[in-house]
Design a protein around this motif. Structure first.
Motif, PDB file in Angstrom:
ATOM      1  N   THR A 100       0.847  -1.191   0.000  1.00  0.00           N
ATOM      2  CA  THR A 100       0.000   0.000   0.000  1.00  0.00           C
ATOM      3  C   THR A 100       0.881   1.238   0.000  1.00  0.00           C
ATOM      4  O   THR A 100       2.074   1.167   0.323  1.00  0.00           O
ATOM      5  CB  THR A 100      -0.930   0.060   1.236  1.00  0.00           C
ATOM      6  OG1 THR A 100      -0.121   0.105   2.408  1.00  0.00           O
ATOM      7  CG2 THR A 100      -1.877  -1.111   1.290  1.00  0.00           C
ATOM      8  N   GLY A 101       0.304   2.365  -0.332  1.00  0.00           N
ATOM      9  CA  GLY A 101       1.028   3.622  -0.278  1.00  0.00           C
ATOM     10  C   GLY A 101       0.095   4.790  -0.486  1.00  0.00           C
ATOM     11  O   GLY A 101      -1.005   4.633  -1.037  1.00  0.00           O
ATOM     12  N   THR A 102       0.539   5.972  -0.037  1.00  0.00           N
ATOM     13  CA  THR A 102      -0.284   7.168  -0.167  1.00  0.00           C
ATOM     14  C   THR A 102       0.450   8.308  -0.870  1.00  0.00           C
ATOM     15  O   THR A 102      -0.069   9.417  -0.935  1.00  0.00           O
ATOM     16  CB  THR A 102      -0.766   7.655   1.215  1.00  0.00           C
ATOM     17  OG1 THR A 102       0.372   7.871   2.051  1.00  0.00           O
ATOM     18  CG2 THR A 102      -1.708   6.652   1.846  1.00  0.00           C
ATOM     19  N   ALA A 103       1.630   8.053  -1.394  1.00  0.00           N
ATOM     20  CA  ALA A 103       2.368   9.060  -2.149  1.00  0.00           C
ATOM     21  C   ALA A 103       2.048   8.913  -3.636  1.00  0.00           C
ATOM     22  O   ALA A 103       1.496   7.902  -4.066  1.00  0.00           O
ATOM     23  CB  ALA A 103       3.868   8.902  -1.916  1.00  0.00           C
ATOM     24  N   ALA A 104       2.413   9.913  -4.426  1.00  0.00           N
ATOM     25  CA  ALA A 104       2.179   9.834  -5.866  1.00  0.00           C
ATOM     26  C   ALA A 104       2.990   8.712  -6.501  1.00  0.00           C
ATOM     27  O   ALA A 104       2.556   8.092  -7.464  1.00  0.00           O
ATOM     28  CB  ALA A 104       2.513  11.161  -6.532  1.00  0.00           C
ATOM     29  N   ASP A 105       4.163   8.440  -5.950  1.00  0.00           N
ATOM     30  CA  ASP A 105       5.023   7.365  -6.462  1.00  0.00           C
ATOM     31  C   ASP A 105       5.055   6.214  -5.475  1.00  0.00           C
ATOM     32  O   ASP A 105       5.094   6.420  -4.260  1.00  0.00           O
ATOM     33  CB  ASP A 105       6.449   7.876  -6.681  1.00  0.00           C
ATOM     34  CG  ASP A 105       6.516   8.969  -7.728  1.00  0.00           C
ATOM     35  OD1 ASP A 105       5.728   8.920  -8.683  1.00  0.00           O
ATOM     36  OD2 ASP A 105       7.341   9.877  -7.577  1.00  0.00           O
ATOM     37  N   LEU A 106       5.040   5.003  -6.012  1.00  0.00           N
ATOM     38  CA  LEU A 106       5.102   3.799  -5.179  1.00  0.00           C
ATOM     39  C   LEU A 106       6.091   2.836  -5.806  1.00  0.00           C
ATOM     40  O   LEU A 106       6.061   2.602  -7.020  1.00  0.00           O
ATOM     41  CB  LEU A 106       3.717   3.136  -5.092  1.00  0.00           C
ATOM     42  CG  LEU A 106       3.654   1.811  -4.339  1.00  0.00           C
ATOM     43  CD1 LEU A 106       3.821   2.034  -2.840  1.00  0.00           C
ATOM     44  CD2 LEU A 106       2.347   1.096  -4.624  1.00  0.00           C
ATOM     45  N   SER A 107       6.959   2.287  -4.990  1.00  0.00           N
ATOM     46  CA  SER A 107       7.873   1.241  -5.446  1.00  0.00           C
ATOM     47  C   SER A 107       7.479  -0.046  -4.736  1.00  0.00           C
ATOM     48  O   SER A 107       7.319  -0.060  -3.513  1.00  0.00           O
ATOM     49  CB  SER A 107       9.320   1.613  -5.110  1.00  0.00           C
ATOM     50  OG  SER A 107      10.184   0.608  -5.583  1.00  0.00           O
ATOM     51  N   PHE A 108       7.317  -1.109  -5.505  1.00  0.00           N
ATOM     52  CA  PHE A 108       6.862  -2.386  -4.959  1.00  0.00           C
ATOM     53  C   PHE A 108       7.778  -3.500  -5.436  1.00  0.00           C
ATOM     54  O   PHE A 108       8.093  -3.579  -6.623  1.00  0.00           O
ATOM     55  CB  PHE A 108       5.416  -2.665  -5.420  1.00  0.00           C
ATOM     56  CG  PHE A 108       4.937  -4.044  -5.100  1.00  0.00           C
ATOM     57  CD1 PHE A 108       4.654  -4.408  -3.790  1.00  0.00           C
ATOM     58  CD2 PHE A 108       4.777  -4.991  -6.086  1.00  0.00           C
ATOM     59  CE1 PHE A 108       4.226  -5.685  -3.485  1.00  0.00           C
ATOM     60  CE2 PHE A 108       4.349  -6.269  -5.805  1.00  0.00           C
ATOM     61  CZ  PHE A 108       4.064  -6.613  -4.495  1.00  0.00           C
ATOM     62  N   THR A 109       8.216  -4.345  -4.515  1.00  0.00           N
ATOM     63  CA  THR A 109       9.057  -5.490  -4.861  1.00  0.00           C
ATOM     64  C   THR A 109       8.278  -6.767  -4.577  1.00  0.00           C
ATOM     65  O   THR A 109       8.035  -7.103  -3.409  1.00  0.00           O
ATOM     66  CB  THR A 109      10.364  -5.482  -4.034  1.00  0.00           C
ATOM     67  OG1 THR A 109      11.035  -4.244  -4.272  1.00  0.00           O
ATOM     68  CG2 THR A 109      11.262  -6.644  -4.427  1.00  0.00           C
ATOM     69  N   PRO A 110       7.871  -7.487  -5.626  1.00  0.00           N
ATOM     70  CA  PRO A 110       7.140  -8.738  -5.418  1.00  0.00           C
ATOM     71  C   PRO A 110       8.019  -9.768  -4.716  1.00  0.00           C
ATOM     72  O   PRO A 110       9.219  -9.845  -4.972  1.00  0.00           O
ATOM     73  CB  PRO A 110       6.804  -9.203  -6.835  1.00  0.00           C
ATOM     74  CG  PRO A 110       6.974  -7.998  -7.700  1.00  0.00           C
ATOM     75  CD  PRO A 110       8.011  -7.171  -7.043  1.00  0.00           C
ATOM     76  N   THR A 111       7.413 -10.550  -3.841  1.00  0.00           N
ATOM     77  CA  THR A 111       8.152 -11.592  -3.128  1.00  0.00           C
ATOM     78  C   THR A 111       7.846 -12.986  -3.649  1.00  0.00           C
ATOM     79  O   THR A 111       8.462 -13.954  -3.219  1.00  0.00           O
ATOM     80  CB  THR A 111       7.838 -11.543  -1.623  1.00  0.00           C
ATOM     81  OG1 THR A 111       6.428 -11.708  -1.451  1.00  0.00           O
ATOM     82  CG2 THR A 111       8.282 -10.224  -1.016  1.00  0.00           C
TER      83      THR A 111
END
Length: 75
Positions: free
Chosen positions: A32-43
């Protein structure tokens, strides 16, 4: 996996805008995130869904949904 929100609105007085990102693998929320940019690393390998809800100052919302697949690691 980088995600970016860019808002274009003809009514310049609608801001500020609030972003809410939700990343799911199946039905499980994995990010989840609330900033305009989000970085996500799938596990894990599998199909993921990224949902972005952007709300303006009047709480009017627009939703964007994208699905992506993560392949298993090759050994």
């Amino acid at each position: 996996v980088p995600f970016t929100s860019a808002v274009t609105d003809a009514v310049t007085t609608d801001g500020p805008y609030r972003d809410q990102w939700t990343i799911r693998r199946g039905t499980e929320v994995v990010g989840t995130g609330t900033a305009a940019d989000l970085s996500f690393t799938p596990t894990a390998a599998g199909e993921y869904t990224a949902t972005l809800v952007v709300r303006d100052k009047d709480d009017i919302a627009v939703t964007a949904v994208r699905t992506f697949t993560v392949a298993p690691r090759l050994v």
